[in-house]
Design a protein around this motif. Structure first.
Motif, PDB file in Angstrom:
ATOM      1  N   GLU A  74     116.728 127.527  34.183  1.00 48.38           N
ATOM      2  CA  GLU A  74     118.151 127.611  34.500  1.00 48.38           C
ATOM      3  C   GLU A  74     118.868 126.328  34.088  1.00 48.38           C
ATOM      4  O   GLU A  74     118.316 125.234  34.190  1.00 48.38           O
ATOM      5  CB  GLU A  74     118.365 127.849  36.010  1.00 48.38           C
ATOM      6  CG  GLU A  74     117.816 129.164  36.521  1.00 48.38           C
ATOM      7  CD  GLU A  74     118.035 129.339  38.020  1.00 48.38           C
ATOM      8  OE1 GLU A  74     118.554 128.374  38.647  1.00 48.38           O
ATOM      9  OE2 GLU A  74     117.695 130.391  38.556  1.00 48.38           O
ATOM     10  N   LYS A  92     122.917 124.497  34.408  1.00 48.97           N
ATOM     11  CA  LYS A  92     124.278 124.546  34.922  1.00 48.97           C
ATOM     12  C   LYS A  92     125.098 123.476  34.215  1.00 48.97           C
ATOM     13  O   LYS A  92     124.732 122.303  34.214  1.00 48.97           O
ATOM     14  CB  LYS A  92     124.314 124.314  36.431  1.00 48.97           C
ATOM     15  CG  LYS A  92     125.730 124.367  37.019  1.00 48.97           C
ATOM     16  CD  LYS A  92     125.723 124.150  38.529  1.00 48.97           C
ATOM     17  CE  LYS A  92     127.133 124.227  39.097  1.00 48.97           C
ATOM     18  NZ  LYS A  92     127.153 124.017  40.568  1.00 48.97           N
ATOM     19  N   ASN A 103     132.869 125.820  34.738  1.00 48.88           N
ATOM     20  CA  ASN A 103     131.430 125.702  34.910  1.00 48.88           C
ATOM     21  C   ASN A 103     130.764 127.028  34.621  1.00 48.88           C
ATOM     22  O   ASN A 103     131.358 128.093  34.808  1.00 48.88           O
ATOM     23  CB  ASN A 103     131.078 125.185  36.304  1.00 48.88           C
ATOM     24  CG  ASN A 103     131.479 126.137  37.403  1.00 48.88           C
ATOM     25  OD1 ASN A 103     130.665 126.927  37.877  1.00 48.88           O
ATOM     26  ND2 ASN A 103     132.741 126.081  37.826  1.00 48.88           N
ATOM     27  N   ASN A 138     126.551 128.990  34.067  1.00 51.69           N
ATOM     28  CA  ASN A 138     125.093 128.921  34.129  1.00 51.69           C
ATOM     29  C   ASN A 138     124.489 129.628  32.933  1.00 51.69           C
ATOM     30  O   ASN A 138     125.039 130.605  32.425  1.00 51.69           O
ATOM     31  CB  ASN A 138     124.576 129.602  35.402  1.00 51.69           C
ATOM     32  CG  ASN A 138     124.897 128.796  36.664  1.00 51.69           C
ATOM     33  OD1 ASN A 138     125.322 127.657  36.580  1.00 51.69           O
ATOM     34  ND2 ASN A 138     124.688 129.422  37.805  1.00 51.69           N
ATOM     35  N   SER A 179     120.670 131.220  31.989  1.00 43.36           N
ATOM     36  CA  SER A 179     119.268 131.512  32.302  1.00 43.36           C
ATOM     37  C   SER A 179     118.581 131.923  31.018  1.00 43.36           C
ATOM     38  O   SER A 179     119.201 132.562  30.157  1.00 43.36           O
ATOM     39  CB  SER A 179     119.155 132.640  33.350  1.00 43.36           C
ATOM     40  OG  SER A 179     119.715 132.227  34.563  1.00 43.36           O
TER      41      SER A 179
END
Length: 332
Positions: A306, A308, A321, A323, A325
């Motif tokens: 992951e 961020k 922001n 993420n 994966s």
């Protein structure tokens, strides 16, 4: 007589070594460095670009917020995307701009970590060898600047590349600027070797994450737009080897674009000081996720599968922001 010839041969050897060091391209493979992860296997760092203006143009404000966020995230290091000293790089290893634009600006405790720096086009207008000189590390131990190198940190490999020599206009249309091309000429051979080394290093990498860092944009709607030479010569290599993120400066803004043809996320962090160009181009074939025509920086927090990424302005406000994966991309 023998003593004379020994002396003459020694002088000749030193002259040849000096010539090779200054004027011939580097023949060794990309230098490899190591940086440990945290005890839990994670890694966090800040990215700043286009900053060195002796504290002016809000550089000091950005630095203050970097210190605050750096402490909150317990960062491991800082990445600089180039244009470290305006307008024309450093004049020598004794240039006071080094302390006035770096050592005395980024003073927060959290920023007393290793800084991994690359060169920008403005750095090439000064004494390039000064920024690369290890003596600067004695002045400030945080400083590490190389043309191109690989940084391994267990879960991620970073590939820092020297993008300025790719750009034709700096050679063909320098606009009254003088560039320090020592170590770059002959240009064709230098770029060919760099591309070959980048391709080889990415192919051999077994890291979960692959992040490439360069000064110039590949995809951008900012003032400088896409860098045609990188789109043609570097982007195909990044796509072939499934690079996750390309990080750059050059455009004095904060930006996030994603690719339609691959999983690469293009991140611009060039808001370290002077910004607000007010010049936004049309969106091409790639997807714009975020654009801020102003000052700031970004943070990256990496775990095994992951990532961020967060963009901040000069007040430390979160602007954007998201993420990532492995195998899945999602925007928060």
């Amino acid at each position: 007589m023998a003593g004379f010839w020994d002396y003459a041969m020694s002088i000749s050897f030193l002259l040849v070594a000096f010539f090779c060091a200054c004027f011939l391209p580097i023949t060794a493979e990309l230098q490899r460095l190591e940086h440990p992860v945290k005890a839990d296997g994670s890694l966090s760092f800040l990215v700043i670009g286009d900053w060195g203006r002796r504290g002016h143009y809000n550089q000091s404000d950005v630095a203050y917020q970097m210190g605050r966020i750096g402490e909150k995230l317990s960062i491991d290091f800082v990445v600089s995307t180039g244009d470290n000293f305006y307008e024309d790089g450093l004049t020598s290893i004794d240039d006071p701009a080094f302390e006035k634009s770096f050592a005395k600006i980024y003073t927060a405790k959290s920023l007393q970590k290793q800084w991994y720096n690359i060169l920008g086009n403005h750095d090439y207008r000064g004494d390039v060898e000064a920024q690369l000189n290890p003596i600067l590390r004695r002045v400030d131990s945080r400083w590490l600047c190389l043309r191109s190198f690989v940084l391994n940190s267990e879960i991620v490999e970073f590939f820092f590349i020297d993008t300025t020599p790719f750009v034709d206009k700096y050679f063909l249309r320098p606009k009254h600027h003088t560039y320090d091309w020592r170590g770059v000429l002959p240009r064709k051979e230098y770029l060919s070797k760099l591309l070959k080394d980048l391709d080889s290093a990415l192919r051999d990498s077994t890291a979960n994450w692959k992040i490439v860092v360069g000064h110039h944009t590949i995809r951008s709607i900012g003032h400088h737009r896409d860098t045609r030479e990188l789109v043609m010569q570097v982007l195909p290599i990044l796509e072939e080897h499934s690079v996750d993120i390309y990080i750059n400066g050059h455009d004095h803004c904060l930006e996030h674009m994603s690719s339609k043809s691959s999983n690469i996320q293009f991140l611009t962090s060039g808001g370290g000081s002077k910004a607000w160009k007010g010049d936004i181009g049309k969106l091409g074939q790639d997807l714009l996720k975020f654009y801020y025509d102003g000052q700031g920086f970004l943070s990256v927090e990496l775990k095994q599968t992951e990532a961020k990424i967060v963009f901040y302005d000069i007040f430390g406000k979160v602007l954007h922001n998201f993420n990532i994966s492995k195998g899945l991309f999602s925007t928060m």
